[in-house]
Design an enzyme around this catalytic site. Structure first.
Site, PDB file in Angstrom:
ATOM      1  N   GLN A  88      19.582  62.169  33.049  1.00 21.20           N
ATOM      2  CA  GLN A  88      19.427  62.447  31.749  1.00 21.20           C
ATOM      3  C   GLN A  88      20.084  63.049  30.591  1.00 21.20           C
ATOM      4  O   GLN A  88      20.611  64.210  31.412  1.00 21.20           O
ATOM      5  CB  GLN A  88      17.421  61.991  31.583  1.00 21.20           C
ATOM      6  CG  GLN A  88      17.321  63.421  31.707  1.00 21.20           C
ATOM      7  CD  GLN A  88      15.850  63.068  32.004  1.00 21.20           C
ATOM      8  OE1 GLN A  88      14.425  62.289  31.625  1.00 21.20           O
ATOM      9  NE2 GLN A  88      15.055  64.552  33.063  1.00 21.20           N
ATOM     10  N   TYR A 118      -1.713  67.222  23.746  1.00 19.00           N
ATOM     11  CA  TYR A 118      -0.711  66.674  24.722  1.00 19.00           C
ATOM     12  C   TYR A 118      -1.233  67.465  25.988  1.00 19.00           C
ATOM     13  O   TYR A 118      -2.006  66.728  26.953  1.00 19.00           O
ATOM     14  CB  TYR A 118      -0.076  66.340  24.911  1.00 19.00           C
ATOM     15  CG  TYR A 118       0.724  65.010  25.937  1.00 19.00           C
ATOM     16  CD1 TYR A 118       1.052  63.875  26.451  1.00 19.00           C
ATOM     17  CD2 TYR A 118       1.847  65.940  27.106  1.00 19.00           C
ATOM     18  CE1 TYR A 118       0.981  63.553  27.139  1.00 19.00           C
ATOM     19  CE2 TYR A 118       1.529  64.889  28.095  1.00 19.00           C
ATOM     20  CZ  TYR A 118       1.593  64.126  28.069  1.00 19.00           C
ATOM     21  OH  TYR A 118       2.258  63.288  29.385  1.00 19.00           O
ATOM     22  N   GLN A 119      -0.188  68.807  26.448  1.00 28.13           N
ATOM     23  CA  GLN A 119      -1.557  69.354  26.881  1.00 28.13           C
ATOM     24  C   GLN A 119      -2.818  69.617  27.513  1.00 28.13           C
ATOM     25  O   GLN A 119      -3.023  69.348  28.975  1.00 28.13           O
ATOM     26  CB  GLN A 119      -0.420  70.571  27.333  1.00 28.13           C
ATOM     27  CG  GLN A 119       0.544  70.432  26.947  1.00 28.13           C
ATOM     28  CD  GLN A 119       1.715  70.131  27.513  1.00 28.13           C
ATOM     29  OE1 GLN A 119       1.944  69.972  28.702  1.00 28.13           O
ATOM     30  NE2 GLN A 119       3.511  70.359  27.049  1.00 28.13           N
ATOM     31  N   ASP A 194      11.550  63.740  43.705  1.00 32.69           N
ATOM     32  CA  ASP A 194      10.954  62.565  43.094  1.00 32.69           C
ATOM     33  C   ASP A 194       9.806  62.658  43.947  1.00 32.69           C
ATOM     34  O   ASP A 194       9.519  62.813  44.736  1.00 32.69           O
ATOM     35  CB  ASP A 194      11.968  61.379  43.866  1.00 32.69           C
ATOM     36  CG  ASP A 194      11.258  60.059  43.619  1.00 32.69           C
ATOM     37  OD1 ASP A 194      10.974  60.218  42.647  1.00 32.69           O
ATOM     38  OD2 ASP A 194      11.808  58.857  44.449  1.00 32.69           O
ATOM     39  N   ASP A 213       1.871  63.421  34.732  1.00 33.50           N
ATOM     40  CA  ASP A 213       2.786  64.235  33.008  1.00 33.50           C
ATOM     41  C   ASP A 213       4.267  63.443  33.098  1.00 33.50           C
ATOM     42  O   ASP A 213       5.115  64.299  33.840  1.00 33.50           O
ATOM     43  CB  ASP A 213       3.217  65.134  33.089  1.00 33.50           C
ATOM     44  CG  ASP A 213       3.071  65.762  32.152  1.00 33.50           C
ATOM     45  OD1 ASP A 213       3.608  65.119  31.257  1.00 33.50           O
ATOM     46  OD2 ASP A 213       3.613  66.788  31.264  1.00 33.50           O
ATOM     47  N   ASP A 216       8.689  58.284  29.600  1.00 30.41           N
ATOM     48  CA  ASP A 216       8.522  57.032  29.349  1.00 30.41           C
ATOM     49  C   ASP A 216       8.554  55.837  30.554  1.00 30.41           C
ATOM     50  O   ASP A 216       9.652  56.147  31.013  1.00 30.41           O
ATOM     51  CB  ASP A 216       8.996  56.344  28.184  1.00 30.41           C
ATOM     52  CG  ASP A 216       8.397  56.384  27.004  1.00 30.41           C
ATOM     53  OD1 ASP A 216       7.081  56.696  27.057  1.00 30.41           O
ATOM     54  OD2 ASP A 216       9.097  57.107  25.944  1.00 30.41           O
TER      55      ASP A 216
END
Length: 295
Positions: A88, A118-119, A194, A213, A216
């Site tokens: 990315q 969020y966390q 992975d 976590d 998208d």
């Protein structure tokens, strides 16, 4: 829940309100948008970054097929980092109102100002739903914020994290030290790889809690939203264990949420629960989670 002494605060203090740009300059937002295509803001020398779509020169605008027809914009003070990994595009910039911002493939992952919302939710919801969690696995979460929050639980003895992209870890440690501080806890072991493959290799019943976590469900994170992944999660959990995963936004991604609910109800026989909170820099200022008990 016990907190480790000396832990830094989760969010920074930043200005609450700023003058509107069109009020300062006497130019409407619609008129400003007509200048699309300029890659350099002459006054700030801000260059357009890979993965960022700049609607207004000098502004970051988050545009994605995940939320068609809308965008959230932040004024860019300075581009701090631009890079590309095997997976990315990675960008860090200093914003006017939200502190430093981490962006992956043009999508905001966190800002210094609102990352705590969020966390804290994705971590403390599952860990407070079971007694005395000891072994915790984090899938994704390379910024280290979830690690920071898990480390506040004194019962936890082992924290494993599997992050696919090492550049996210390195960039977070350099530009977001108050978030990446979680890596400094001696209970943490980092695995670069992975998450799907990692879970398949985990012995059955290893973890009390697994926190997913992920970014998208496009690109490297897509598999983390599919049924075979949740089956691997269930295998890796001990009886009575819990999983928590981010589930996008109920306002934009009902089809994703419906699929997660259907899969989790087939696999996790204890309970499947929905939660949400507001995160101002996420689409529709909203983020959802599901946390499920194995039995």
């Amino acid at each position: 829940m016990a907190e480790q002494s000396g832990a830094p605060g989760s969010c920074m203090d930043l200005p609450v309100k700023r003058p509107r740009e069109d009020e300062e300059n006497g130019v409407s937002a619609a008129a400003a948008m007509e200048t699309e295509g300029d890659n350099i803001n002459a006054s700030n020398n801000v260059k357009e970054a890979d993965g960022i779509s700049s609607i207004i020169p000098g502004w970051f605008s988050e545009i994605s097929p995940m939320w068609p027809g809308e965008a959230h914009s932040l004024k860019v003070e300075k581009i701090l980092f631009q890079g590309k990994s095997d997976y990315q595009n990675v960008t860090v910039f200093q914003s006017s109102t939200y502190g430093k911002v981490l962006v992956l493939d043009g999508v905001i992952q966190l800002t210094e100002r609102d990352e705590c919302a969020y966390q804290e939710m994705i971590t403390h919801l599952p860990l407070c739903s079971i007694p005395n969690p000891k072994k915790v696995l984090v899938i994704g979460g390379g910024d280290g914020g979830v690690l920071r929050e898990v480390a506040r639980h004194s019962s936890v003895e082992q924290i494993d994290i599997c992050e696919i992209d090492k550049i996210v870890v390195d960039v977070s440690k350099e530009f977001f030290p108050d978030v990446a501080v979680g890596y400094e806890d001696p209970r943490v072991t980092l695995h670069i790889g992975d998450g799907v493959a990692f879970l398949k290799a985990v012995p059955e019943g290893t973890y009390d809690a697994i926190i997913v976590d992920s970014s998208d469900p496009i690109g490297p994170a897509q598999e983390l939203f599919e049924k075979p992944f949740f089956e691997s999660v269930a295998k890796a959990l001990r009886p009575g264990g819990v999983v928590c995963t981010q589930a996008e936004s109920i306002w934009l991604h009902m089809h994703i949420i419906e699929d997660i609910v259907a899969n989790c109800r087939q696999i996790f026989k204890g309970s499947v629960n929905y939660a949400w909170t507001t995160v101002p820099t996420y689409p529709r200022h909203w983020c959802d989670w599901f946390y499920a008990l194995l039995n």
